[in-house]
Design an enzyme around this catalytic site. Structure first.
Site, PDB file in Angstrom:
ATOM      1  N   ASP A  10      -9.088  52.561  -3.342  1.00  0.00           N
ATOM      2  CA  ASP A  10     -10.270  51.932  -3.923  1.00  0.00           C
ATOM      3  C   ASP A  10      -9.763  50.793  -4.810  1.00  0.00           C
ATOM      4  O   ASP A  10      -8.576  50.426  -4.762  1.00  0.00           O
ATOM      5  CB  ASP A  10     -11.144  52.952  -4.679  1.00  0.00           C
ATOM      6  CG  ASP A  10     -10.485  53.479  -5.949  1.00  0.00           C
ATOM      7  OD1 ASP A  10      -9.297  53.148  -6.202  1.00  0.00           O
ATOM      8  OD2 ASP A  10     -11.144  54.218  -6.704  1.00  0.00           O
ATOM      9  N   HIS A 135       6.510  79.731   4.314  1.00  0.00           N
ATOM     10  CA  HIS A 135       5.433  78.796   3.964  1.00  0.00           C
ATOM     11  C   HIS A 135       4.467  78.557   5.116  1.00  0.00           C
ATOM     12  O   HIS A 135       3.328  78.159   4.880  1.00  0.00           O
ATOM     13  CB  HIS A 135       6.025  77.461   3.497  1.00  0.00           C
ATOM     14  CG  HIS A 135       6.915  77.617   2.310  1.00  0.00           C
ATOM     15  ND1 HIS A 135       6.447  78.014   1.069  1.00  0.00           N
ATOM     16  CD2 HIS A 135       8.259  77.481   2.180  1.00  0.00           C
ATOM     17  CE1 HIS A 135       7.461  78.101   0.234  1.00  0.00           C
ATOM     18  NE2 HIS A 135       8.571  77.787   0.883  1.00  0.00           N
TER      19      HIS A 135
HETATM   20  C1  RB5 Z   1     -12.337  54.390 -10.441  1.00  0.00           C
HETATM   21  O1  RB5 Z   1     -12.650  53.912 -11.696  1.00  0.00           O
HETATM   22  C2  RB5 Z   1     -11.799  55.804 -10.520  1.00  0.00           C
HETATM   23  O2  RB5 Z   1     -12.791  56.682 -10.906  1.00  0.00           O
HETATM   24  C3  RB5 Z   1     -11.204  56.215  -9.182  1.00  0.00           C
HETATM   25  O3  RB5 Z   1     -10.206  55.323  -8.818  1.00  0.00           O
HETATM   26  C4  RB5 Z   1     -10.541  57.568  -9.112  1.00  0.00           C
HETATM   27  O4  RB5 Z   1      -9.673  57.768 -10.178  1.00  0.00           O
HETATM   28  C5  RB5 Z   1     -11.431  58.698  -8.878  1.00  0.00           C
HETATM   29  O5  RB5 Z   1     -11.002  59.833  -8.671  1.00  0.00           O
END
Ligand code: RB5
Length: 148
Positions: A10, A135
Site C-alpha cells: 500500500d 513441522h
Molecule cells: C496505513 O496508514 C497503514 O494503516 C497500513 O499500511 C498498515 O499498517 C495496516 O495494517
C-alpha cells in the site's frame, strides 16, 4: 529469467517496495509488481488479495507484501487457502517462518524496518528451506478441515 515473485504494497510500503523490487531484480528474480504505484493513500486489501490469489492458485510459489505494520496485509493474505504470510521484523523471524512454518509470503512492516534490515530479512526468507519433519503435520493442520 529466474523464479517469478509477485510483490505488492500500500502507500505506507510503497517506497520500501521499490527498494525491495530493485534488490529482487538484482538477485535475478522475475519480479511481478502488483502495485501500488505511488505514495497516494490506498487500501491494503486491494493489493493483498490479488497477490495471495497468485499463491493460492499455484501460479506463484512465493510473494512479498509490504504495509506500515505488516499486519493488515497479513490479515488479508492469510484468508486465502495455502497462504502462509509471515510478518517479519527481524532476519531471525523470517528464518523461523521458513524453517518451522513454511511461510510462502514475506510481509515486511515498512515503517519499522530499515532498508538494510529489510534486505537481511528478505535474504533469510528467500534462502532458508522448510525443515519439514515434526513441522509438516503442524503446517498441514493450519488449513481448516472441510474448507479446502
Ligand atoms: C496505513 O496508514 C497503514 O494503516 C497500513 O499500511 C498498515 O499498517 C495496516 O495494517
Amino acid at each position: 529469467m529466474g523464479e517469478r515473485i509477485p510483490i505488492a504494497s500500500d502507500h505506507a510500503g510503497f517506497e520500501m517496495k521499490e527498494k525491495i523490487k530493485a534488490k529482487l531484480i538484482a538477485k535475478g528474480y522475475d519480479v511481478q509488481d502488483l502495485g501500488t504505484n505511488s505514495p497516494a493513500s490506498t487500501d491494503y486489501p486491494d493489493y493483498a488479495h490479488p497477490l495471495a490469489q497468485e499463491i493460492e492458485s499455484g501460479e506463484a510459489k512465493r510473494g512479498v507484501l509490504l504495509c506500515g505494520t505488516g499486519l493488515g496485509m497479513a490479515y488479508a493474505a492469510n484468508r486465502h487457502h495455502h497462504v502462509r504470510a509471515a510478518v517479519s521484523w527481524l532476519p531471525e523471524i523470517a528464518e523461523l517462518a521458513r524453517k518451522h512454518n513454511d511461510a510462502n509470503v514475506l510481509v515486511l512492516p515498512a515503517r519499522f524496518v530499515s532498508e538494510e534490515d529489510a534486505e537481511a530479512i528478505l535474504d533469510k526468507f528467500l534462502n532458508t528451506p522448510f525443515e519439514g519433519g515434526r513441522h509438516q503435520p503442524r503446517v498441514d493442520k493450519i488449513e481448516i478441515e472441510g474448507t479446502k
